[in-house]
Design a protein around this motif. Structure first.
Motif, mmCIF file in Angstrom:
data_model
loop_
_atom_site.group_PDB
_atom_site.id
_atom_site.type_symbol
_atom_site.label_atom_id
_atom_site.label_comp_id
_atom_site.label_asym_id
_atom_site.label_seq_id
_atom_site.Cartn_x
_atom_site.Cartn_y
_atom_site.Cartn_z
ATOM 1 N N ASP A 5 -1.616 4.803 6.104
ATOM 2 C CA ASP A 5 -1.716 3.358 6.329
ATOM 3 C C ASP A 5 -3.159 2.868 6.220
ATOM 4 O OD1 ASP A 5 1.007 3.104 6.701
ATOM 5 O OD2 ASP A 5 0.898 3.269 8.888
ATOM 6 N N LYS A 6 -4.117 3.735 6.497
ATOM 7 C CA LYS A 6 -5.516 3.351 6.393
ATOM 8 C C LYS A 6 -5.985 3.291 4.940
ATOM 9 C CE LYS A 6 -6.866 5.481 10.804
ATOM 10 N NZ LYS A 6 -7.708 6.550 11.415
ATOM 11 N N LEU A 7 -5.347 4.075 4.085
ATOM 12 C CA LEU A 7 -5.759 4.158 2.689
ATOM 13 C C LEU A 7 -5.287 2.931 1.922
ATOM 14 C CD1 LEU A 7 -4.894 7.912 2.090
ATOM 15 C CD2 LEU A 7 -7.193 6.935 2.238
ATOM 16 N N LYS A 8 -6.211 2.296 1.212
ATOM 17 C CA LYS A 8 -5.881 1.087 0.454
ATOM 18 C C LYS A 8 -5.224 1.411 -0.887
ATOM 19 C CE LYS A 8 -9.846 -1.429 2.389
ATOM 20 N NZ LYS A 8 -9.084 -2.356 3.231
ATOM 21 N N PHE A 9 -5.463 2.599 -1.433
ATOM 22 C CA PHE A 9 -4.957 2.935 -2.762
ATOM 23 C C PHE A 9 -4.515 4.390 -2.878
ATOM 24 C CE2 PHE A 9 -6.124 4.914 -6.833
ATOM 25 C CZ PHE A 9 -5.193 4.312 -7.671
ATOM 26 N N LEU A 10 -5.356 5.307 -2.474
ATOM 27 C CA LEU A 10 -5.074 6.729 -2.660
ATOM 28 C C LEU A 10 -3.847 7.165 -1.873
ATOM 29 C CD1 LEU A 10 -8.704 8.114 -2.458
ATOM 30 C CD2 LEU A 10 -7.283 7.979 -4.507
ATOM 31 N N LYS A 11 -3.181 8.203 -2.378
ATOM 32 C CA LYS A 11 -2.015 8.778 -1.732
ATOM 33 C C LYS A 11 -2.437 10.015 -0.941
ATOM 34 C CE LYS A 11 1.355 6.195 -3.417
ATOM 35 N NZ LYS A 11 2.229 5.405 -2.507
ATOM 36 N N LEU A 12 -1.895 10.148 0.261
ATOM 37 C CA LEU A 12 -2.229 11.284 1.112
ATOM 38 C C LEU A 12 -1.328 12.466 0.790
ATOM 39 C CD1 LEU A 12 -3.896 12.320 3.562
ATOM 40 C CD2 LEU A 12 -1.993 11.550 5.006
ATOM 41 N N ILE A 13 -1.939 13.595 0.468
ATOM 42 C CA ILE A 13 -1.202 14.835 0.243
ATOM 43 C C ILE A 13 -1.081 15.612 1.548
ATOM 44 C CG2 ILE A 13 -1.219 17.055 -0.957
ATOM 45 C CD1 ILE A 13 -2.786 15.673 -3.228
ATOM 46 N N VAL A 14 -2.195 15.801 2.220
ATOM 47 C CA VAL A 14 -2.198 16.557 3.477
ATOM 48 C C VAL A 14 -3.437 16.167 4.266
ATOM 49 C CG1 VAL A 14 -3.454 18.525 2.490
ATOM 50 C CG2 VAL A 14 -1.967 18.881 4.468
ATOM 51 N N HIS A 15 -3.330 16.237 5.588
ATOM 52 C CA HIS A 15 -4.489 15.954 6.450
ATOM 53 C C HIS A 15 -4.412 16.856 7.669
ATOM 54 C CE1 HIS A 15 -7.703 13.683 8.414
ATOM 55 N NE2 HIS A 15 -6.973 13.741 9.505
ATOM 56 N N SER A 16 -5.508 17.573 7.935
ATOM 57 C CA SER A 16 -5.578 18.457 9.095
ATOM 58 C C SER A 16 -7.012 18.511 9.587
ATOM 59 C CB SER A 16 -5.097 19.867 8.723
ATOM 60 O OG SER A 16 -5.361 20.773 9.775
#
Length: 282
Positions: A5-16
């Motif tokens: 939701d914070k990303l304006k354009f890029l797609k999130l693959i993974v976050h840790s």
């Protein structure tokens, strides 16, 4: 709010954020079965160029009467050549990503302090802060905007090691202090943190090193949609690259690795150069 939701354009693959090295994997995504080169450039320039290339004071002075001039000036500050091997685009990408993912605030516009339009500026690739209550976290970024992951790791690891030697840090902190805009809202706290009388033991507790590595990916080239089938293949690849990097780097401060697999880094660089020239000519 979630990272996506914070990303304006890029797609999130993974976050840790699991120690010893956090990771955020990102993708430019697809549209009509094509990787989004043009949209990537539009997102980057529309949202992040101005505070990347202008000082805090210049940003405060933007008005309806000078907006076009300021935009043109910001674009010219980046560089004015056809050299696609320059590192400024990678620095701009890192700048945008950490702003969106972690809400960082740029403390110094390195680009603004170039001696000439095509000169390079040594030192950390980003100098941002995160304000937490009464404390500051200093984000000192490193980037390799490459097409080959192994080469990016090979080149960035010794730089990270060198940049956290005592003599280098003391000199870099002095250089950063001289470039902080006095109108920057956290000026006094940041100057105190970087003061030569402040022990590095205390400073290290307040530092995060965001590392951005880009590389051409066969998986990005093979898939045509950002969907579960893509994620099922790209997530293990991101995790393997995190391990490859973590096994080779040692650093006395916290590191967060940002991985941006690309379809074709050369094509993205050309798209960004075309956008830069267009903004320089408005």
């Amino acid at each position: 709010m979630s990272i996506q939701d914070k990303l304006k354009f890029l797609k999130l693959i993974v976050h840790s954020e699991t120690p010893p090295c956090g990771v955020t994997g990102l993708c430019g995504g697809y549209e009509l079965r094509q990787w989004r080169y043009g949209q990537f450039a539009t997102w980057l320039f529309d949202n992040h160029l101005l505070d990347f290339a202008l000082t805090h004071s210049d940003l405060d002075k933007i008005s309806q009467s000078n907006a076009v001039e300021r935009i043109r000036s910001a674009a010219k500050n980046v560089f004015q050549s056809d050299n696609l091997k320059r590192g400024e685009f990678g620095e701009l990408v890192l700048h945008g990503i950490i702003k969106e993912v972690y809400g960082t605030i740029p403390a110094v516009s390195k680009i603004y302090f170039k001696d000439g339009p095509n000169e390079t500026v040594k030192g950390f690739d980003a100098v941002h802060i995160v304000a937490n209550d009464n404390d500051l976290e200093l984000w000192l970024g490193e980037v390799k905007f490459y097409n080959d992951f192994a080469r990016a790791v090979r080149d960035i690891v010794p730089e990270i090691n060198d940049h956290f030697k005592t003599d280098y840090l003391k000199k870099e902190f002095a250089a950063i202090t001289n470039k902080i805009d006095r109108s920057f809202p956290h000026y006094d706290k940041l100057v105190k943190l970087l003061d030569p009388n402040t022990s590095l033991d205390d400073v290290f507790k307040c530092i995060c090193v965001p590392v951005l590595l880009t590389y051409d990916s066969d998986l990005v080239k093979t898939h045509r949609e950002f969907n579960q089938a893509y994620l099922d293949e790209i997530v293990p690849d991101i995790q393997a690259n995190l391990k490859y990097f973590s096994d080779r780097v040692t650093c006395p401060v916290k590191i967060h690795l940002f991985l941006l697999p690309l379809e074709d880094k050369a094509q993205l660089s050309q798209t960004l150069l075309n956008k830069l020239k267009a903004w320089q000519s408005i």
